[in-house]
Design an enzyme around this catalytic site. Structure first.
Site, PDB file in Angstrom:
ATOM      1  N   HIS A  40       0.812  -1.225   0.000  1.00  0.00           N
ATOM      2  CA  HIS A  40       0.000   0.000   0.000  1.00  0.00           C
ATOM      3  C   HIS A  40       0.849   1.280   0.000  1.00  0.00           C
ATOM      4  O   HIS A  40       0.835   2.069  -0.943  1.00  0.00           O
ATOM      5  CB  HIS A  40      -0.898   0.036   1.238  1.00  0.00           C
ATOM      6  CG  HIS A  40      -1.795  -1.141   1.408  1.00  0.00           C
ATOM      7  ND1 HIS A  40      -2.771  -1.468   0.509  1.00  0.00           N
ATOM      8  CD2 HIS A  40      -1.884  -2.064   2.405  1.00  0.00           C
ATOM      9  CE1 HIS A  40      -3.428  -2.536   0.934  1.00  0.00           C
ATOM     10  NE2 HIS A  40      -2.899  -2.923   2.084  1.00  0.00           N
TER      11      HIS A  40
HETATM   12  C1  BDR Z   1      -3.442   1.460   4.855  1.00  0.00           C
HETATM   13  O1  BDR Z   1      -3.829   1.227   6.218  1.00  0.00           O
HETATM   14  C2  BDR Z   1      -2.691   0.956   7.002  1.00  0.00           C
HETATM   15  O2  BDR Z   1      -2.873  -0.227   7.723  1.00  0.00           O
HETATM   16  C3  BDR Z   1      -1.533   0.796   6.063  1.00  0.00           C
HETATM   17  O3  BDR Z   1      -0.339   1.285   6.646  1.00  0.00           O
HETATM   18  C4  BDR Z   1      -1.932   1.589   4.854  1.00  0.00           C
HETATM   19  O4  BDR Z   1      -1.576   2.940   4.988  1.00  0.00           O
HETATM   20  C5  BDR Z   1      -3.977   0.340   3.990  1.00  0.00           C
HETATM   21  O5  BDR Z   1      -5.359   0.291   4.070  1.00  0.00           O
END
Ligand code: BDR
Ligand code: CA
Length: 326
Positions: free
Chosen positions: A243
């Site tokens: 992500h």
């Molecule tokens: C996002 O949520 C967090 O858990 C991760 O770091 C990322 O920024 C993904 O949905």
């Protein structure tokens, strides 16, 4: 001469936040002016300490780290130890950092750096958007001072990960996200549609372990926890989404999206099952996304799905193929 671009990273460090920071510090050529933290994966203080640990690993303790919002606009953020480990960094129990966070609150720091470098500051938000929304309230002219905002968040044509409709960063503070998306500055949103297609595998993890540097051994070991979560709760296999690193790579122009229309985008701030959902008008998808009235956000819907190789190359310090333009 054009002013030098500076990036502020606003994050909730976090396994993939740590990967994003190390990716940027591994040779993106961009100057990181500061890192600000917000509660999300872990609380804002722990996120700041984790950030300092990561910066220490990268020998960049010169970068200021500032603690931001402890709770979102509607109360406490549900933290995510089941995803990121009880320390937020995959239970790797790195020693306490030797440096401390700056006393300046995150939103104030964002405003100060924006005023100091008008038009030359870029923001990369990879946690809930509380700090950015607070900064907008402190300085209503912030949209004119900031060059670009890249956000990891949202789910457009993809299911959510916090709820069936909402992605975690947006769901953790929908009101703040709405303020940020409506602020009238250039925004690129990198939602789950793109990030869930860019997958780190055990092969990547092995390459990191074999490289044997402090950074690659750390990144290889934090992936254990991440893979555990993804295997148990998402894919049934040991692979994990990139992500935050993908958003970082898009923010600095290392990855050019394959499909990224500029469309009208808002956030559901109601109390129903759609709370925290990003509602983007992608009805033009069958006509090549013609120009749209009220279009406010560039939404990355597809990337090439080869980014994890670049991420691992960068972390390993390997020579990279020629960079693509944004
Ligand atoms: C996002 O949520 C967090 O858990 C991760 O770091 C990322 O920024 C993904 O949905
Ligand atoms: Ca994050």
């Amino acid at each position: 001469m054009a002013p030098k671009q500076t990036l502020i990273v606003d994050c909730d460090t976090g396994i993939d936040d740590a990967l994003a920071l190390l990716y940027l510090l591994g040779g993106s050529g961009v100057e990181i002016g500061a890192v600000t933290t917000v509660s999300g994966n872990t609380d804002a203080e722990t996120a700041a300490l984790n950030t300092l640990r990561v910066l220490e690993l990268a020998r960049r303790t010169d970068i200021p780290v500032s603690v931001g919002a402890r709770s979102n606009w509607c109360g406490d953020v549900p933290l995510a130890p089941h995803v990121h480990g009880s320390d937020g960094l995959g239970n790797t129990d790195l020693p306490a950092p030797t440096t401390a966070p700056s006393p300046e609150p995150a939103a104030e720091l964002i405003v100060r750096l924006a005023r100091r470098n008008p038009g030359a500051l870029r923001l990369l938000a990879i946690g809930p958007l509380t700090n950015l929304a607070t900064a907008l309230l402190l300085e209503p002219d912030l949209p004119e001072l900031v060059e670009h905002v890249t956000i990891m968040g949202g789910a457009v044509r993809h299911p959510g990960n916090a709820t069936p409709a909402a992605e975690a960063n947006i769901h953790n503070d929908p009101e703040a996200a709405r303020i940020v998306l409506r602020a009238g500055w250039p925004v690129t949103l990198v939602p789950l549609d793109a990030t869930m297609g860019e997958l780190l595998t055990e092969q990547h993890q092995r390459r990191l372990a074999e490289r044997g540097s402090p950074t690659t051994l750390f990144t290889s070991s934090i992936l254990d926890q991440y893979f555990d979560f993804y295997e148990r709760d998402i894919f049934g296999e040991r692979r994990a989404a990139c992500h935050d690193p993908l958003a970082a790579a898009i923010a600095v122009g290392d990855v050019a999206p394959v499909l990224a229309p500029v469309v009208a985008t808002d956030v559901d701030t109601g109390d129903g099952p759609g709370r925290g959902a990003t509602v983007a008008d992608v009805r033009g998808q069958y006509r090549g996304f013609p120009e749209q009235q009220g279009a406010n956000v560039r939404v990355v819907l597809e990337t090439e799905r080869t980014f994890p190789d670049l991420l691992v190359d960068r972390l390993c310090g390997a020579p990279e193929p020629t960079r693509r333009a944004a």
